[in-house]
Design a protein around this motif. Structure first.
Motif, PDB file in Angstrom:
ATOM      1  N   ILE A   1     -41.619 -12.996 -41.446  1.00 17.40           N
ATOM      2  CA  ILE A   1     -42.119 -13.742 -40.296  1.00 17.40           C
ATOM      3  C   ILE A   1     -41.111 -13.613 -39.166  1.00 17.40           C
ATOM      4  CG2 ILE A   1     -42.792 -16.014 -39.429  1.00 17.40           C
ATOM      5  CD1 ILE A   1     -43.382 -16.768 -42.385  1.00 17.40           C
ATOM      6  N   VAL A   2     -41.590 -13.202 -37.992  1.00 14.76           N
ATOM      7  CA  VAL A   2     -40.739 -13.132 -36.806  1.00 14.76           C
ATOM      8  C   VAL A   2     -41.319 -14.077 -35.767  1.00 14.76           C
ATOM      9  CG1 VAL A   2     -39.899 -11.684 -34.923  1.00 14.76           C
ATOM     10  CG2 VAL A   2     -39.974 -10.770 -37.237  1.00 14.76           C
ATOM     11  N   LEU A   3     -40.464 -14.960 -35.252  1.00 15.28           N
ATOM     12  CA  LEU A   3     -40.854 -15.888 -34.193  1.00 15.28           C
ATOM     13  C   LEU A   3     -40.195 -15.457 -32.895  1.00 15.28           C
ATOM     14  CD1 LEU A   3     -40.343 -19.294 -36.025  1.00 15.28           C
ATOM     15  CD2 LEU A   3     -42.503 -18.181 -35.515  1.00 15.28           C
ATOM     16  N   ILE A   4     -40.977 -15.410 -31.831  1.00 18.74           N
ATOM     17  CA  ILE A   4     -40.461 -15.104 -30.508  1.00 18.74           C
ATOM     18  C   ILE A   4     -40.739 -16.320 -29.635  1.00 18.74           C
ATOM     19  CG2 ILE A   4     -40.619 -13.584 -28.515  1.00 18.74           C
ATOM     20  CD1 ILE A   4     -41.729 -11.449 -30.416  1.00 18.74           C
ATOM     21  N   ALA A   5     -39.666 -16.856 -29.060  1.00 18.85           N
ATOM     22  CA  ALA A   5     -39.807 -18.030 -28.197  1.00 18.85           C
ATOM     23  C   ALA A   5     -40.236 -17.588 -26.801  1.00 18.85           C
ATOM     24  CB  ALA A   5     -38.500 -18.791 -28.129  1.00 18.85           C
ATOM     25  N   ARG A   6     -41.191 -18.298 -26.250  1.00 18.52           N
ATOM     26  CA  ARG A   6     -41.625 -18.063 -24.872  1.00 18.52           C
ATOM     27  C   ARG A   6     -40.919 -19.051 -23.952  1.00 18.52           C
ATOM     28  NH1 ARG A   6     -48.148 -16.936 -25.091  1.00 18.52           N
ATOM     29  NH2 ARG A   6     -47.969 -14.725 -25.552  1.00 18.52           N
ATOM     30  N   GLY A   7     -41.099 -18.896 -22.666  1.00 20.00           N
ATOM     31  CA  GLY A   7     -40.423 -19.748 -21.689  1.00 20.00           C
ATOM     32  C   GLY A   7     -40.696 -21.228 -21.862  1.00 20.00           C
ATOM     33  N   ALA A   8     -41.905 -21.590 -22.282  1.00 19.64           N
ATOM     34  CA  ALA A   8     -42.254 -23.000 -22.453  1.00 19.64           C
ATOM     35  C   ALA A   8     -41.484 -23.652 -23.593  1.00 19.64           C
ATOM     36  CB  ALA A   8     -43.761 -23.137 -22.697  1.00 19.64           C
TER      37      ALA A   8
ATOM     38  N   ARG B   1     -48.627 -21.186 -26.322  1.00 21.25           N
ATOM     39  CA  ARG B   1     -47.821 -21.171 -25.098  1.00 21.25           C
ATOM     40  C   ARG B   1     -46.325 -21.235 -25.351  1.00 21.25           C
ATOM     41  NH1 ARG B   1     -46.617 -26.405 -22.945  1.00 21.25           N
ATOM     42  NH2 ARG B   1     -46.515 -25.401 -20.911  1.00 21.25           N
ATOM     43  N   ARG B   2     -45.888 -21.656 -26.551  1.00 21.96           N
ATOM     44  CA  ARG B   2     -44.461 -21.781 -26.840  1.00 21.96           C
ATOM     45  C   ARG B   2     -43.896 -20.660 -27.704  1.00 21.96           C
ATOM     46  NH1 ARG B   2     -46.719 -26.770 -27.348  1.00 21.96           N
ATOM     47  NH2 ARG B   2     -46.009 -28.280 -25.830  1.00 21.96           N
ATOM     48  N   LEU B   3     -44.706 -20.157 -28.652  1.00 27.95           N
ATOM     49  CA  LEU B   3     -44.217 -19.204 -29.642  1.00 27.95           C
ATOM     50  C   LEU B   3     -45.185 -18.047 -29.835  1.00 27.95           C
ATOM     51  CD1 LEU B   3     -43.144 -21.675 -32.491  1.00 27.95           C
ATOM     52  CD2 LEU B   3     -41.632 -20.539 -30.866  1.00 27.95           C
ATOM     53  N   VAL B   4     -44.632 -16.905 -30.229  1.00 29.07           N
ATOM     54  CA  VAL B   4     -45.409 -15.774 -30.724  1.00 29.07           C
ATOM     55  C   VAL B   4     -44.948 -15.562 -32.158  1.00 29.07           C
ATOM     56  CG1 VAL B   4     -45.948 -13.326 -30.454  1.00 29.07           C
ATOM     57  CG2 VAL B   4     -45.457 -14.721 -28.438  1.00 29.07           C
ATOM     58  N   MET B   5     -45.897 -15.385 -33.078  1.00 31.02           N
ATOM     59  CA  MET B   5     -45.554 -15.179 -34.483  1.00 31.02           C
ATOM     60  C   MET B   5     -46.105 -13.839 -34.948  1.00 31.02           C
ATOM     61  SD  MET B   5     -46.611 -17.448 -37.846  1.00 31.02           S
ATOM     62  CE  MET B   5     -45.514 -18.802 -37.481  1.00 31.02           C
ATOM     63  N   TYR B   6     -45.209 -13.030 -35.497  1.00 35.53           N
ATOM     64  CA  TYR B   6     -45.585 -11.779 -36.144  1.00 35.53           C
ATOM     65  C   TYR B   6     -45.384 -11.955 -37.638  1.00 35.53           C
ATOM     66  CZ  TYR B   6     -45.583  -9.073 -31.795  1.00 35.53           C
ATOM     67  OH  TYR B   6     -45.875  -8.569 -30.549  1.00 35.53           O
TER      68      TYR B   6
ATOM     69  N   GLY C   1     -37.182 -14.148 -39.001  1.00 33.16           N
ATOM     70  CA  GLY C   1     -36.402 -13.632 -37.885  1.00 33.16           C
ATOM     71  C   GLY C   1     -36.790 -14.385 -36.631  1.00 33.16           C
ATOM     72  N   ILE C   2     -35.802 -14.694 -35.794  1.00 31.56           N
ATOM     73  CA  ILE C   2     -36.059 -15.445 -34.573  1.00 31.56           C
ATOM     74  C   ILE C   2     -35.504 -14.659 -33.398  1.00 31.56           C
ATOM     75  CG2 ILE C   2     -35.605 -17.576 -33.302  1.00 31.56           C
ATOM     76  CD1 ILE C   2     -35.350 -18.968 -36.025  1.00 31.56           C
ATOM     77  N   SER C   3     -36.307 -14.507 -32.360  1.00 36.66           N
ATOM     78  CA  SER C   3     -35.898 -13.798 -31.159  1.00 36.66           C
ATOM     79  C   SER C   3     -36.124 -14.696 -29.945  1.00 36.66           C
ATOM     80  CB  SER C   3     -36.716 -12.509 -31.028  1.00 36.66           C
ATOM     81  OG  SER C   3     -36.402 -11.858 -29.832  1.00 36.66           O
TER      82      SER C   3
END
Length: 119
Positions: A83-90, A23-28, A46-48
């Protein structure tokens, strides 16, 4: 852990990598065996954080926390991955410990943690 800066590198990880999320992060993750140009003994991160997550102060706070979490846990990660992390709204309302728990949970799901490494 070095950084992923170029848009082409982010795009390659999105297209060719594998992903998982909570619910907080997406990891590629793009493995070196999958055509990753990262032949180095280190990983690249990488962080988005989208503008949908919050204003610039909130987005930058999330980025700083994720960079520090990755830095403190880099010894336990198998080398040679982008590794790419994408932050979600939570992520905006989450504390440091919750973000770290999400990060480690996703690393475990992606089988990136060394079995013998412990923090």
């Amino acid at each position: 852990m070095t950084g992923i800066k170029k848009n082409d590198d982010f795009g390659r990880v999105y297209r060719e990598g594998r992903s998982c999320a909570d619910r907080r992060l997406v990891m590629y993750v793009l493995d070196s065996a999958m055509g990753n140009e990262n032949e180095l003994p280190a990983n690249r991160l990488g962080i988005s954080v989208s503008k949908k997550v919050g204003n610039s102060v909130v987005r930058h706070r999330i980025k700083r926390r994720l960079k520090e979490i990755a830095r403190l846990n880099e010894d336990g990660i198998k080398p040679g991955h982008d590794i790419v992390l994408i932050a979600r709204g939570a992520a905006a309302s989450s504390g440091y410990d919750e973000l770290e728990a999400s990060y480690l949970r996703l690393l475990t799901k992606m089988h990136l943690l060394d079995a013998d490494a412990s923090r």
